[in-house]
Structure formats: structure tokens, C-alpha cells
Design an enzyme around this catalytic site. Sequence first.
Site, PDB file in Angstrom:
ATOM      1  N   GLU A  77       0.834  -1.203   0.000  1.00 28.09           N
ATOM      2  CA  GLU A  77       0.000   0.000   0.000  1.00 28.09           C
ATOM      3  C   GLU A  77       0.866   1.250   0.000  1.00 28.09           C
ATOM      4  OE1 GLU A  77      -3.142   0.027  -0.333  1.00 28.09           O
ATOM      5  OE2 GLU A  77      -3.723  -2.052   0.117  1.00 28.09           O
ATOM      6  N   ARG A  87     -17.453  -0.699   7.178  1.00 30.65           N
ATOM      7  CA  ARG A  87     -18.612  -1.267   6.463  1.00 30.65           C
ATOM      8  C   ARG A  87     -19.252  -2.397   7.264  1.00 30.65           C
ATOM      9  NH1 ARG A  87     -19.569  -5.423   3.271  1.00 30.65           N
ATOM     10  NH2 ARG A  87     -17.416  -6.147   3.290  1.00 30.65           N
ATOM     11  N   CYS A 140      -7.424  -2.313   8.723  1.00 24.57           N
ATOM     12  CA  CYS A 140      -6.092  -2.309   8.103  1.00 24.57           C
ATOM     13  C   CYS A 140      -5.603  -0.897   7.845  1.00 24.57           C
ATOM     14  CB  CYS A 140      -6.093  -3.105   6.800  1.00 24.57           C
ATOM     15  SG  CYS A 140      -6.187  -4.874   7.086  1.00 24.57           S
TER      16      CYS A 140
HETATM   17  N1  PCA Z   1      -8.133  -7.121   6.648  1.00 23.10           N
HETATM   18  C1  PCA Z   1      -9.039  -6.074   7.063  1.00 23.10           C
HETATM   19  C2  PCA Z   1      -8.868  -5.964   8.553  1.00 23.10           C
HETATM   20  C3  PCA Z   1      -8.076  -7.152   8.974  1.00 23.10           C
HETATM   21  C4  PCA Z   1      -7.609  -7.761   7.732  1.00 23.10           C
HETATM   22  O1  PCA Z   1      -6.851  -8.745   7.643  1.00 23.10           O
HETATM   23  C5  PCA Z   1      -8.820  -4.767   6.306  1.00 23.10           C
HETATM   24  O2  PCA Z   1      -8.354  -4.812   5.155  1.00 23.10           O
HETATM   25  O3  PCA Z   1      -9.118  -3.699   6.822  1.00 23.10           O
END
Ligand code: PCA
Length: 213
Positions: A77, A87, A140
Site C-alpha cells: 500500500e 462497512r 487495516c
Molecule cells: N483485513 C481487514 C482488517 C483485517 C484484515 O486482515 C482490512 O483490510 O481492513
Amino acid sequence: MARVLMTGFAPFGGESVNPSWQAVSLVAARRDDVAAVELPCEFAASLPALRRAVVTHRPSLVVCAGQAGGRSEVTPERVAINLVDARIPDNAGAQPVDIPVVPDGPAAYFTTLPVKACVAAIRAAGVPASVSHTAGTYVCNQVFYGLMHLLATEFPAARGGFVHVPFSPAQVAAAGKSDASLSVELIARALEALADTALRVTEDLMVSAGAEH
Ligand code: PCA
């Protein structure tokens, strides 16, 4: 002491596993220089757990990983935003909408990982990858923003960032769906390539990894 701290998440959203944690623990089992910590998928508890892990391990590099179900590639990212808009409820039942991760914090932080070089290295290791420009607005992104804020304000010598990973084949099979997936072994290989690259490369590649949308 481990030079690299890697985190993955607990299962959420009705899943019984989270491939981010499965892959991170696989990497840590193979390498002495990597410490692995599982973060709760909870808005209230995730950042205190991350802080404890950084204070305990004093890493020079922090790589947080999370599951992005439906993505077909490993996606480092680029940018964390100061926004939570859930959500679905988290694992503690909380569903905050339109609140900042850090009140009065900057609108966004960029990763300090060389994401383009990392993508190139992950692809060279035989795993599909591309740069992502949104980590979403769920736990995340909160952890990514909180990590960058923590490093910027308290641990400026450390670098860090976030990477989203696809479902594992077992998850897709159990759900009877046709979503993309990557094996935990391939995800682990990608995380190793990412960490090795980030330890070695401080100036990112000058190639385009942008998108029109
Ligand atoms: N993915 C979620 C939260 C925890 C995870 O593994 C996210 O992309 O926010």
C-alpha cells in the site's frame, strides 16, 4: 533482537483463518531476523497491540499485513488516510463511521517502504503483485495510518508500511466462491521478498506504478 517486525491479523468477517497471519508466522518460523505478532481485528485494541510490539522489538523495519479478500495480487500500500469508516463491525462489535484514526493528525501518510522496488522483487520471486493506492477505511487502514504516525512521531529511524494479501485457496474453497486466491506459501515468499528489498533499498525505483482509477 529481530530487525524486522511483521504483523498479521486475526480472522474476521466470518472467516476462520486470516492468510496475513498465516503467512507472517510462516516467515517468522523460517527467519531469525523476523518477529511476528498477530493483531486483533478490533478498532480499539489493534493500535495498542501494535505499539506494544514496536516497543518490545524495536525493529528497524515494520511490515504490517492484512487480508484483502477479492484482490488477486499481493499489494503493498502506498498511502494511509486519517479516516475510519467501517462497512462491517469489527471482532468486538464496533462499527465506527467517519472518525479520524488520530484526531488532528495529518490527512494522510505515505508508506516509507520502497513499494515499486518491492513489487518488482515480489514479481521476480514468481508471485503476482502491484502497488495499491488505497488500503480501504477499515482496521487495516487504521493500523497502517497508526503505524506511520507512531514511526513519524516516536521512532523516526524505523521504516514501515502495509501490504494487503489475497484470500488463501482454502478460504475460497470453503466458501464455494470463485474469488482469486494465493497460497499461504506464495504469500510468505512475497513477504520475504518485500522485507529483503525494504532492508536493502532506500530509494524507490523511478518507474510508473500508477493507475487511472
Ligand atoms: N483485513 C481487514 C482488517 C483485517 C484484515 O486482515 C482490512 O483490510 O481492513
